[in-house]
Design a protein around this motif. Structure first.
Motif, PDB file in Angstrom:
ATOM      1  N   ARG A  47     -14.054  10.704   8.757  1.00 16.25           N
ATOM      2  CA  ARG A  47     -13.861   9.585   9.677  1.00 16.25           C
ATOM      3  C   ARG A  47     -12.591   9.723  10.511  1.00 16.25           C
ATOM      4  O   ARG A  47     -12.435   9.018  11.517  1.00 16.25           O
ATOM      5  CB  ARG A  47     -13.785   8.273   8.893  1.00 16.25           C
ATOM      6  N   CYS A  48     -11.668  10.556  10.087  1.00 14.96           N
ATOM      7  CA  CYS A  48     -10.402  10.699  10.811  1.00 14.96           C
ATOM      8  C   CYS A  48     -10.654  11.225  12.225  1.00 14.96           C
ATOM      9  O   CYS A  48     -11.418  12.171  12.428  1.00 14.96           O
ATOM     10  CB  CYS A  48      -9.460  11.674  10.086  1.00 14.96           C
ATOM     11  N   GLU A  81      -9.162  19.456  13.179  1.00 21.18           N
ATOM     12  CA  GLU A  81      -9.783  18.631  12.158  1.00 21.18           C
ATOM     13  C   GLU A  81      -8.872  18.533  10.937  1.00 21.18           C
ATOM     14  O   GLU A  81      -8.197  19.500  10.557  1.00 21.18           O
ATOM     15  CB  GLU A  81     -11.136  19.223  11.756  1.00 21.18           C
ATOM     16  N   VAL A  82      -8.869  17.358  10.325  1.00 19.35           N
ATOM     17  CA  VAL A  82      -8.061  17.142   9.126  1.00 19.35           C
ATOM     18  C   VAL A  82      -8.636  17.958   7.976  1.00 19.35           C
ATOM     19  O   VAL A  82      -9.854  18.029   7.789  1.00 19.35           O
ATOM     20  CB  VAL A  82      -8.040  15.647   8.763  1.00 19.35           C
ATOM     21  N   ARG A  83      -7.763  18.605   7.204  1.00 18.70           N
ATOM     22  CA  ARG A  83      -8.178  19.395   6.053  1.00 18.70           C
ATOM     23  C   ARG A  83      -7.668  18.740   4.778  1.00 18.70           C
ATOM     24  O   ARG A  83      -6.575  18.174   4.764  1.00 18.70           O
ATOM     25  CB  ARG A  83      -7.632  20.825   6.151  1.00 18.70           C
ATOM     26  N   ALA A 107     -12.609  -1.082   0.897  1.00 17.74           N
ATOM     27  CA  ALA A 107     -12.112  -0.927   2.265  1.00 17.74           C
ATOM     28  C   ALA A 107     -13.015  -0.024   3.088  1.00 17.74           C
ATOM     29  O   ALA A 107     -13.239  -0.260   4.277  1.00 17.74           O
ATOM     30  CB  ALA A 107     -10.688  -0.374   2.239  1.00 17.74           C
ATOM     31  N   MET A 108     -13.560   1.020   2.454  1.00 17.77           N
ATOM     32  CA  MET A 108     -14.355   1.987   3.201  1.00 17.77           C
ATOM     33  C   MET A 108     -15.831   1.634   3.287  1.00 17.77           C
ATOM     34  O   MET A 108     -16.497   1.938   4.278  1.00 17.77           O
ATOM     35  CB  MET A 108     -14.195   3.379   2.578  1.00 17.77           C
ATOM     36  N   TYR A 109     -16.353   0.990   2.245  1.00 19.87           N
ATOM     37  CA  TYR A 109     -17.805   0.798   2.180  1.00 19.87           C
ATOM     38  C   TYR A 109     -18.239  -0.656   2.041  1.00 19.87           C
ATOM     39  O   TYR A 109     -19.436  -0.933   2.033  1.00 19.87           O
ATOM     40  CB  TYR A 109     -18.382   1.573   0.988  1.00 19.87           C
ATOM     41  N   ALA A 154      -6.346   4.571   9.572  1.00 17.99           N
ATOM     42  CA  ALA A 154      -7.385   4.096  10.491  1.00 17.99           C
ATOM     43  C   ALA A 154      -8.762   4.484   9.986  1.00 17.99           C
ATOM     44  O   ALA A 154      -9.754   3.796  10.267  1.00 17.99           O
ATOM     45  CB  ALA A 154      -7.158   4.658  11.892  1.00 17.99           C
ATOM     46  N   ALA A 155      -8.849   5.580   9.253  1.00 11.76           N
ATOM     47  CA  ALA A 155     -10.135   6.020   8.712  1.00 11.76           C
ATOM     48  C   ALA A 155     -10.526   5.234   7.459  1.00 11.76           C
ATOM     49  O   ALA A 155     -11.696   5.204   7.084  1.00 11.76           O
ATOM     50  CB  ALA A 155     -10.079   7.509   8.377  1.00 11.76           C
TER      51      ALA A 155
END
Length: 390
Positions: A47-48, A81-83, A107-109, A154-155
């Motif tokens: 999501r980032c 891309e974030v790793r 928070a995410m789902y 934010a993600a």
């Protein structure tokens, strides 16, 4: 329940997050910390958005559940891309976000609106920032980690995401690394967002450097699409004035200057005190400017921690009192109730702001005083003033 594939794991987390809160811990037990954290962190990374931090940053993510813990390191580089990688909790990360598994999953789902704040704990290695910065550009490393932290958070949640992103884009210290103000700002300011507001912020940033600062002014310019933004600083600032931003040089501890400022540019819909944070200055500014906030607007005080810092005129105590920003807020609570006072002079000594403060919202290191007409009338005289019904 046995979830054996990423799809089934994600579905299990969605179902757990959307169910009754009392059942969530047991549902997460069935999934297991390792599997749930791996799925959530993988989804978080997906999501980032593309990071905007100038230099690569390493952000730790720790997930806790019933006394157990798993750790990850996220590597963020501009435009890449974030790793992520599984890590030991002792692995060095200048910043680490620590989540309870249940909070992270909700928070995410979750199906309900997420909390605007209070979803994580931050662990920060302050000495690392002191020793790893570029002496020629010491703020660059802080900017990198502010933006990287904002990208990760934010993600996690959509709460205040737009304002969080604006703060990261303009390197305003209202979100990420040490302050977490933007969700609170969004909660209170969103109804004014598309109004023709006048916003005054005391303190432009950058201290004595005339070419540094102004991030918050640009945040408010972009957030309030029809707003006029004014910034005040005791130090000269270059290159910030534009169509909807105007800067003024002066001291927030100078009553004459503040009165002239309000006469020329007020009244304001919002005043934000993010200036010197010296307690005496905070009180002077409130005394002179609160009356120039329109009804329906807000007076905001940031960095309340200085009420406990003697170096800022605060008090070395666990209960800051008169003469501090916290003491001011405590007096506002009394002022809100001035019509209920039972002193012999029945409110004759009420402060000027008593009749116009209609709400006080206090969060960690920031407070919002809501302006309006505070004259509802006291509780009727026939209501008993002593308890006589037990």
């Amino acid at each position: 329940m046995t979830a054996t594939t990423p799809v089934r794991l994600a579905d299990a987390l969605v179902r757990a997050a959307g169910g009754p809160g009392r059942e969530l811990p047991d549902a997460l037990d069935a999934i297991g910390l390792d599997a749930a954290a791996a799925t959530a962190v993988t989804d978080l990374v997906a999501r980032c958005g593309l990071p905007a931090n100038p230099d690569e940053a390493v952000i730790g993510v720790a997930v806790l559940h019933r006394g157990e813990r798993v750790d990850y390191l996220l590597r963020l580089a501009r435009g890449a891309e974030v790793r992520s990688e599984r890590a030991d909790e002792r692995a060095e990360a200048p910043c680490r976000l620590v989540f309870e598994l249940a909070d992270l999953v909700v928070a995410m789902y979750g199906s309900r609106p997420p909390l605007p704040a209070g979803t994580h704990r931050l662990e920060r290695l302050d000495d690392w920032f002191m020793t790893n910065g570029d002496p020629q550009d010491p703020f660059r490393i802080i900017e990198s980690y502010m933006k990287a932290t904002s990208t990760v958070l934010a993600a996690v949640s959509s709460a205040g995401r737009d304002l969080n992103a604006l703060a990261a884009r303009h390197v305003a210290d209202k979100w990420g690394l040490w302050h977490w103000f933007t969700p609170h700002y969004d909660r209170h300011f969103s109804r004014l967002r598309h109004e023709h507001v006048r916003v005054l912020e005391i303190g432009i940033g950058g201290y004595r450097d005339p070419d540094v600062g102004g991030g918050s002014l640009r945040v408010w310019r972009d957030y309030f699409t029809r707003g006029q933004i004014f910034g005040v600083d005791v130090f000269a600032k270059n290159g910030l004035d534009e169509e909807r931003i105007k800067t003024v040089r002066g001291s927030q501890d100078d009553p004459e200057f503040l009165r002239a400022l309000a006469a020329e540019h007020g009244p304001f819909d919002i005043v934000i005190d993010d200036g010197s944070h010296i307690n005496g200055h905070v009180l002077t500014t409130f005394r002179e400017l609160y009356g120039h906030v329109r009804n329906g607007g807000f007076y905001v005080v940031e960095d309340l921690w200085t009420a406990y810092a003697p170096g800022y005129g605060g008090q070395a105590t666990s209960s800051a009192g008169e003469g501090t920003s916290i003491g001011l807020l405590k007096s506002v609570v009394d002022a809100l109730h001035y019509e209920e006072w039972t002193s012999p002079d029945e409110g004759a000594d009420a402060p000027d702001h008593a009749a116009s403060a209609v709400g006080l919202h206090v969060y960690r290191n920031i407070a919002f005083i809501e302006k309006g007409v505070n004259a509802e009338g006291r509780i009727p005289s026939f209501a008993p003033r002593t308890v006589d019904y037990y």
